[in-house]
Design a protein around this motif. Structure first.
Motif, PDB file in Angstrom:
ATOM      1  N   GLY A  19    -124.647 -33.367  37.880  1.00  0.00           N
ATOM      2  CA  GLY A  19    -125.148 -34.210  36.802  1.00  0.00           C
ATOM      3  C   GLY A  19    -124.590 -35.609  36.825  1.00  0.00           C
ATOM      4  N   ARG A  20    -123.363 -35.758  37.276  1.00  0.00           N
ATOM      5  CA  ARG A  20    -122.731 -37.074  37.278  1.00  0.00           C
ATOM      6  C   ARG A  20    -123.327 -38.012  38.320  1.00  0.00           C
ATOM      7  NH1 ARG A  20    -116.371 -35.335  36.176  1.00  0.00           N
ATOM      8  NH2 ARG A  20    -116.715 -34.734  33.980  1.00  0.00           N
ATOM      9  N   VAL A  21    -124.065 -37.469  39.279  1.00  0.00           N
ATOM     10  CA  VAL A  21    -124.771 -38.330  40.234  1.00  0.00           C
ATOM     11  C   VAL A  21    -126.278 -38.247  39.990  1.00  0.00           C
ATOM     12  CG1 VAL A  21    -122.995 -38.395  42.002  1.00  0.00           C
ATOM     13  CG2 VAL A  21    -124.608 -36.481  41.967  1.00  0.00           C
ATOM     14  N   SER A  22    -126.635 -38.014  38.736  1.00  0.00           N
ATOM     15  CA  SER A  22    -128.021 -38.039  38.275  1.00  0.00           C
ATOM     16  C   SER A  22    -128.094 -38.974  37.075  1.00  0.00           C
ATOM     17  CB  SER A  22    -128.499 -36.630  37.889  1.00  0.00           C
ATOM     18  OG  SER A  22    -128.356 -35.727  38.966  1.00  0.00           O
ATOM     19  N   ASP A  23    -129.307 -39.324  36.669  1.00  0.00           N
ATOM     20  CA  ASP A  23    -129.485 -40.205  35.516  1.00  0.00           C
ATOM     21  C   ASP A  23    -129.857 -39.443  34.252  1.00  0.00           C
ATOM     22  OD1 ASP A  23    -129.029 -42.634  36.952  1.00  0.00           O
ATOM     23  OD2 ASP A  23    -131.038 -42.470  37.790  1.00  0.00           O
ATOM     24  N   LEU A  24    -130.452 -38.274  34.418  1.00  0.00           N
ATOM     25  CA  LEU A  24    -130.905 -37.492  33.274  1.00  0.00           C
ATOM     26  C   LEU A  24    -130.901 -36.028  33.685  1.00  0.00           C
ATOM     27  CD1 LEU A  24    -132.249 -37.471  30.384  1.00  0.00           C
ATOM     28  CD2 LEU A  24    -134.448 -37.504  31.568  1.00  0.00           C
ATOM     29  N   VAL A  25    -130.363 -35.161  32.811  1.00  0.00           N
ATOM     30  CA  VAL A  25    -130.338 -33.722  33.073  1.00  0.00           C
ATOM     31  C   VAL A  25    -131.316 -33.042  32.127  1.00  0.00           C
ATOM     32  CG1 VAL A  25    -128.912 -31.643  33.192  1.00  0.00           C
ATOM     33  CG2 VAL A  25    -127.915 -33.886  33.731  1.00  0.00           C
ATOM     34  N   LEU A  26    -132.224 -32.245  32.674  1.00  0.00           N
ATOM     35  CA  LEU A  26    -133.210 -31.537  31.859  1.00  0.00           C
ATOM     36  C   LEU A  26    -132.810 -30.078  31.746  1.00  0.00           C
ATOM     37  CD1 LEU A  26    -134.916 -33.860  33.620  1.00  0.00           C
ATOM     38  CD2 LEU A  26    -136.779 -32.917  32.264  1.00  0.00           C
TER      39      LEU A  26
END
Length: 286
Positions: A119-126
């Protein structure tokens, strides 16, 4: 902040279709790609929970590994089928930065550390709205909110055709709500309509002093402000959801757990009520 990397975590027995649909509707607007991350416990994690129930031997370990491989193969096949239905390219690693495509990764271990790092290397978690019969859903929501540091989109059973048609912001001037606004300006720019709702609580004057509508105008976002009466603090969540339903909001933006999670569990709270009762997708940050 651009939202270019959308993370959809999944696990054995979890149907990610509704979240994939949500990710696609956002991704096509934002030119974002969708990373589906399959998270399954390794044999050592499964064995730790089964040690007192069944004898451990090589055959048991092989059976566990085979089950995980089969579940991963089924998950990837489901993703490929969804991509074919939706006309979304399936990429082994990456694709064009101005196109929406889907990738698949497989991770082994416990949900919390795996989702935290991904998640920390993503912009949004679904994530899904928590379902007591599927522990992964609750663990994923908690981890996304408390450990990742990125916005979290909780998707329930109802998914609007256009998630950004009418975004409603529940504003109380809190640090959590402030973080969410800062991380979501890109989404708000894409919204057809934005409404800021204040609930009359002990923090009402504080929230009014921090004029969110004036701030958003500096970013080219025109928002309407409304005030909802909430007779008791514990009724704020219901008041916000009621206003969202009355105004046909397609997405609710909410700073999550302004009070501690323990307090919300014992006494009830806005976040807990919204998580349990929301019918529309909810964008949150802690």
């Amino acid at each position: 902040m651009y939202l270019r990397c959308l993370l959809v975590p999944t696990a054995p027995g979890i149907d990610a279709t509704r979240r994939l649909d949500a990710a696609l509707r956002l991704g096509q607007r934002l030119h974002a790609h969708i990373n589906v991350s399959f998270m399954a416990p390794g044999p050592e994690h499964v064995l730790a929970g089964m040690a007192s129930l069944v004898p451990m031997d090589c055959a048991t370990i092989e059976a566990i590994e085979r089950g995980v491989r089969e579940a991963a193969a089924d998950g990837q096949a489901a993703l490929r089928a969804w991509c074919a239905r939706q006309g979304v390219p399936f990429a082994a690693s990456g694709g064009r930065l101005d196109a929406t495509f889907a990738t698949w990764t497989e991770l082994s271990g416990e949900v919390e550390p795996l989702l935290t790092l991904a998640g920390r290397v993503s912009d949004l978690v679904l994530v899904d709205q928590p379902d007591p019969e599927r522990p992964f859903t609750g663990r994923a929501l908690d981890t996304a909110l408390f450990s990742v540091g990125r916005p979290t989109l909780m998707v329930g059973k109802t998914l609007p055709d256009d998630l950004l048609d009418h975004v409603m912001i529940a504003w109380n001037g809190s640090l959590e709500a402030t973080r969410l606004i800062g991380q979501s300006i890109t989404l708000l720019h894409e919204a057809g309509r934005v409404t800021v709702v204040h609930a009359r609580t002990e923090r009402f004057e504080e929230a009014r002093a921090a004029d969110l509508c004036a701030y958003l105008r500096w970013h080219g976002i025109v928002a309407e402000a409304v005030t909802r009466e909430a007779s008791e603090p514990h009724a704020v969540g219901a008041a916000i959801l009621g206003e969202a339903e009355r105004r046909n909001a397609s997405l609710l933006a909410l700073g999550a757990y302004t009070h501690s999670r323990v307090r919300e569990f014992l006494l009830g709270g806005v976040t807990r009520h919204v998580v349990e009762h929301a019918r529309l997708p909810v964008l949150m940050a802690h």
